[in-house]
Design a protein around this motif. Structure first.
Motif, PDB file in Angstrom:
ATOM      1  N   TRP A 125       0.840  -1.199   0.000  1.00  0.00           N
ATOM      2  CA  TRP A 125       0.000   0.000   0.000  1.00  0.00           C
ATOM      3  C   TRP A 125       0.881   1.258   0.000  1.00  0.00           C
ATOM      4  N   GLN A 126       1.826   1.305   0.941  1.00  0.00           N
ATOM      5  CA  GLN A 126       2.704   2.464   1.049  1.00  0.00           C
ATOM      6  C   GLN A 126       3.678   2.546  -0.124  1.00  0.00           C
ATOM      7  N   ASN A 128       3.112   1.869  -3.041  1.00  0.00           N
ATOM      8  CA  ASN A 128       2.381   2.379  -4.194  1.00  0.00           C
ATOM      9  C   ASN A 128       1.768   3.762  -3.919  1.00  0.00           C
ATOM     10  N   GLY A 129       2.257   4.433  -2.889  1.00  0.00           N
ATOM     11  CA  GLY A 129       1.817   5.797  -2.604  1.00  0.00           C
ATOM     12  C   GLY A 129       0.595   5.919  -1.722  1.00  0.00           C
ATOM     13  N   ALA A 131      -1.687   6.263   1.568  1.00  0.00           N
ATOM     14  CA  ALA A 131      -1.482   6.962   2.830  1.00  0.00           C
ATOM     15  C   ALA A 131      -1.988   6.132   4.007  1.00  0.00           C
TER      16      ALA A 131
END
Length: 135
Positions: A125-126, A128-129, A131
């Motif tokens: 998740w992180q 790939n940007g 938050a």
């Protein structure tokens, strides 16, 4: 003692019967594995509940917005998910995808029918940007 052909027939009947029972349960077929890129439409569903199955300490350090924390390794996991609607939609994640896979499998066997497991967890998740929030 049964004759050999009769014994084989009984074993086959038992296996077919067991297979039929497992095919009727919700089981893992209720789980859809999704990537970070495929999660956007799921997370925008009005009826989705986001569940973080990491520890409370991990959750406090950062989690997806609107997530609730139900620790899959905690003693109360089964009783906490038992309070949820079995026909609801649940987006489940952890750090890497391993614990969420365990959690969604357990939930599916408890009768949940709409489960989404985030592959790669908050790590992907992180990366790939995506938050995380702390409140």
């Amino acid at each position: 003692m049964y004759p050999p052909h009769r014994a084989v027939a009984l074993v086959l009947a038992a296996l077919i019967s067991i297979g039929g029972l497992s095919a009727c349960s919700s089981g893992p077929a209720a789980v859809t594995n999704v990537s970070v890129s495929g999660s956007e439409t799921i997370l925008h569903q009005a009826d989705i509940t986001v569940i973080d199955v990491r520890t409370p300490t991990e959750f406090a350090a950062g989690h997806l917005a609107h997530a609730v924390n139900i620790d899959v390794d905690g003693a109360t996991f089964d009783s906490q998910v038992a309070d949820l609607a079995k026909d609801g939609a649940y987006f489940v994640y952890c750090h890497s995808g391993n614990r969420s896979a365990v959690a969604t499998d357990r939930m599916a066997h408890l009768g949940f029918t709409r489960l989404y497991n985030l592959l790669g967890g908050v790590s992907d998740w992180q990366a790939n940007g995506g938050a995380l929030v702390t409140s």
